[in-house]
Design an enzyme around this catalytic site. Structure first.
Site, PDB file in Angstrom:
ATOM      1  CD  GLU A 123     -48.856   0.137   6.358  1.00  0.00           C
ATOM      2  OE1 GLU A 123     -48.248  -0.658   7.221  1.00  0.00           O
ATOM      3  OE2 GLU A 123     -48.733   0.329   5.214  1.00  0.00           O
ATOM      4  CG  HIS A 174     -29.834 -15.420  11.403  1.00  0.00           C
ATOM      5  ND1 HIS A 174     -30.553 -15.443  10.283  1.00  0.00           N
ATOM      6  CD2 HIS A 174     -28.563 -14.793  11.354  1.00  0.00           C
ATOM      7  CE1 HIS A 174     -29.944 -14.665   9.520  1.00  0.00           C
ATOM      8  NE2 HIS A 174     -28.851 -14.339  10.263  1.00  0.00           N
ATOM      9  NE  ARG A 183     -45.713  -8.509   5.161  1.00  0.00           N
ATOM     10  CZ  ARG A 183     -46.163  -9.163   6.403  1.00  0.00           C
ATOM     11  NH1 ARG A 183     -46.237 -10.475   6.217  1.00  0.00           N
ATOM     12  NH2 ARG A 183     -45.938  -8.538   7.529  1.00  0.00           N
ATOM     13  CB  CYS A 201     -52.722  -7.906   7.833  1.00  0.00           C
ATOM     14  SG  CYS A 201     -52.388  -6.325   7.244  1.00  0.00           S
ATOM     15  CG  ASN A 228     -46.226  -5.709  11.902  1.00  0.00           C
ATOM     16  OD1 ASN A 228     -46.923  -6.250  12.921  1.00  0.00           O
ATOM     17  ND2 ASN A 228     -46.184  -6.477  10.879  1.00  0.00           N
ATOM     18  CG  ASP A 229     -45.014  -0.309   8.767  1.00  0.00           C
ATOM     19  OD1 ASP A 229     -43.844   0.066   9.554  1.00  0.00           O
ATOM     20  OD2 ASP A 229     -45.226  -0.676   7.689  1.00  0.00           O
ATOM     21  NE  ARG A 257     -47.740  -4.844   1.895  1.00  0.00           N
ATOM     22  CZ  ARG A 257     -47.007  -5.172   2.910  1.00  0.00           C
ATOM     23  NH1 ARG A 257     -47.758  -4.698   4.072  1.00  0.00           N
ATOM     24  NH2 ARG A 257     -45.939  -5.733   2.790  1.00  0.00           N
ATOM     25  NE  ARG A 279     -41.848  -3.506  10.841  1.00  0.00           N
ATOM     26  CZ  ARG A 279     -42.703  -3.599  10.037  1.00  0.00           C
ATOM     27  NH1 ARG A 279     -43.769  -3.020   9.562  1.00  0.00           N
ATOM     28  NH2 ARG A 279     -42.993  -4.996   9.428  1.00  0.00           N
TER      29      ARG A 279
END
Ligand code: PEP
Ligand code: MG
Length: 580
Positions: free
Chosen positions: A435, A191, A298, A506, A458-459, A334, A469
């Site tokens: 990815e 957070h 997304r 991305c 990221n992936d 996507r 991750r």
């Protein structure tokens, strides 16, 4: 560089530099009384009334957070409200009160029971939400006890230090007086990280217990770009840092002013800088920050937080609303990417031991084809109703067969629409996310079947380096600047270009100034990032020369690890006079 003195290193969670005196936010320890109650109905009423007061407070916090940010961070308090209205939680507390237990003890036992249940879920994102349950628990019990349990009064601009701040701690602070956040635990998705980014404040998390030992009122320098906190700095280090801070502030101001101008490199090449968006609400943020289209839309938002599948018409309406923000501009949509850490309750997906390696992304076409057919139909119709340059891509591709099957399904959707007399766009580009390492390794073959690639670092990083991750314990290993990941990025770009296809990126890496020269040097065509990063990346591009970047890329590709790559690239950025 001046002598660094005492420095603690953690995870850079929100970018920026700040200096100031520390305020330690500690959670006040609550003594929960335990006694037998006679008038059980009155005790249940007392709990009801404390919950009502907590709800009013949470609602006010939600409104004040949403007034101060344009993103949807206020949703954290929506989640708190849901906990406060949770029937199972209340029933458990009520049952204990009916058995004679006082409200404070009954409530906190129920809170602890549910928090521990949450913690046992083998999914970091969900298990870390136990913090929300306990946060809500303290808020209610504070009302029962008549004490103020959350919130720290700030009297001057301060650097906030804490263990892992709860959403209530963070949101109830006077943001005008907060300079930065530093926490002992927490990961990049905590957070503290989310809210700091939303408020544009630097944050370093995962600094370890030592950060809590710093005395209150100590001067610290916080580097949210590198993840370092300097304690009681020397005069020399302080003045060096202040210069950097000033230079960064100046550059941010220049970048914001020039945000709507195109990103043209120092040697006159145009670079496409576009935004990642997640729905109708944040779609305008891309345009406002100078993005020249969308590189990753997304679509999961449409499917989450509801009780049943969105219909074709609902989807057309939502896509049309997003597309209307980007007339004549490229928007890469996507297809639904769920599974892994993203779940949709009404689909009743089977539990998996390794969800990140399981039935996720485009793999779901085999077994749930209808979902994708409906989505293709809705996207094509929304594309035909707007002036957008529509591009569609599929996630989690690992081989050629998946691409051909998805393309065939898109064609079937278009053919069916035409035979029903419905309009479809004249041209829709079809691409894939790269990815999964196998997609990068097969990029020469995959390039023949697509119009473009978009690299999801990221992936790609989690799968290449075998680093979950969502697991904050190994977050420091998940660095996309690792030469192994860079090798796959290079291969993807080279193979696409050999077939005359374009390549975007991305993942979060696209918004990192330190990575921009390497990616440009590798030949990346399109950079897609969270809207807030667009102005700064455009400004970085304006300082770059392709030849020098190509040389840098060659050098870093030959290095041994991510830290060496970061060091060399940072030196390159420093030489350009860029303050990162
Ligand atoms: C990625 O994997 O890099 C990506 C952009 O997709 P997501 O973060 O949504 O998985
Ligand atoms: Mg991904």
């Amino acid at each position: 560089m001046a002598n660094k003195g005492k420095v603690l290193s953690g995870i850079p969670a929100a970018p920026g530099l700040a200096h100031g005196k520390t305020v330690i936010v500690k959670q006040q320890k609550l003594e929960i009384p335990y006694f037998e109650v006679k008038d059980r109905n009155a005790e249940i009423d007392r709990l009801h009334s404390a919950i009502d007061k907590a709800r009013t407070e949470v609602e006010a916090l939600k409104n004040s957070v949403s007034e101060r940010t344009e993103s949807n961070e206020a949703e954290i308090f929506e989640a708190h409200n849901m906990i406060l209205t949770d029937v199972a939680l209340f029933d458990q507390a009520e049952e204990a009160i009916e058995g004679g237990t006082n409200a404070e003890k009954a409530w906190m036992d129920a809170i602890e029971f549910f928090a521990q249940m949450m913690e046992q879920i083998p999914d970091e994102t969900l298990s870390s939400r136990a913090v929300d349950i306990r946060d809500v628990g303290r808020r209610v019990v504070g009302h029962l006890l008549g004490v103020r349990v959350v919130g720290t009064e700030l009297t001057e601009p301060s650097v906030i230090i804490g263990d892992d701040l709860t959403p209530s701690d963070t949101a109830s602070l006077d943001k005008d007086l907060v300079l930065a956040f530093c926490t002992a635990s927490g990961g990049p998705t905590s957070h503290t990280a989310i809210l700091a980014k939303a408020f544009g404040l630097p944050a370093v998390v995962g600094l370890g217990e030592k950060i809590l030992a710093i005395p209150e009122g100590e001067l610290v320098l916080v580097d949210g770009n590198q993840g370092d906190v300097y304690i009681a700095p020397s005069e020399e280090l302080l003045s060096e840092f202040l210069q950097k801070e000033e230079a960064e502030a100046e550059m941010m101001a220049t970048a914001r002013k020039a945000a709507q101008a195109p990103a043209v490199t120092a040697d006159g090449e145009y670079v496409e800088v576009v935004a990642n968006v997640g729905g109708v609400q944040d779609a305008p943020l891309g345009i406002m920050n100078g993005a020249e289209g969308v590189g990753l839309f997304r679509t999961e938002f449409l499917y989450l937080d509801r009780k049943s599948m969105p219909t074709e018409d609902e989807q057309i309406e939502a896509y049309t609303a997003v597309f209307n923000n980007y007339p004549m501009m490229p928007v890469v949509v996507r297809m639904l990417d769920i599974g892994g850490d993203k779940m949709i309750p009404y689909l009743n997906l089977p539990e998996e031991l390794n969800p990140f390696l399981g039935w996720r992304g485009i793999r779901m076409m085999d077994g749930a084809e209808e979902i994708f057919l409906t989505q293709f139909r809705a996207l094509l119709q929304a594309g035909a109703r707007t002036e957008v340059d529509l591009r569609i891509m599929i996630p989690m591709v690992s081989g050629v067969a998946e691409v051909r099957a998805a393309k065939a399904l898109m064609k079937a959707a278009a053919d069916a629409l035409v035979s029903e007399g419905k309009a479809v766009p004249e041209k829709v580009q079809f691409g894939i996310m790269v990815e999964v390492p196998s997609a990068a390794l097969l990029a020469d073959r995959l390039a023949k079947d697509v119009d473009f690639f978009s690299i999801g670092t990221n992936d790609l990083t989690q799968y290449t380096l075998a680093v979950d991750r969502t697991n904050s314990k190994v977050a420091h290993l998940a660095n996309p600047l690792n030469p192994a990941v860079l090798a796959l990025i290079k291969r993807t770009i080279d193979c696409a270009h050999a077939e005359g296809k374009w390549v975007g990126l991305c993942g979060e890496l696209a918004g990192e100034p330190i990575a921009a020269p390497i990616l440009l040097g590798l030949g990346l065509d399109e950079f897609s990032m969270s809207p807030a990063r667009v102005p700064i990346i455009k400004q970085v591009m304006r300082k770059l020369h392709r030849d020098a970047c190509q040389h840098l890329a060659e050098v870093v590709m030959a290095l041994g690890d991510d830290l060496e790559v970061a060091r060399v690239s940072k030196a390159f950025i420093d030489d350009l006079g860029l303050p990162f």
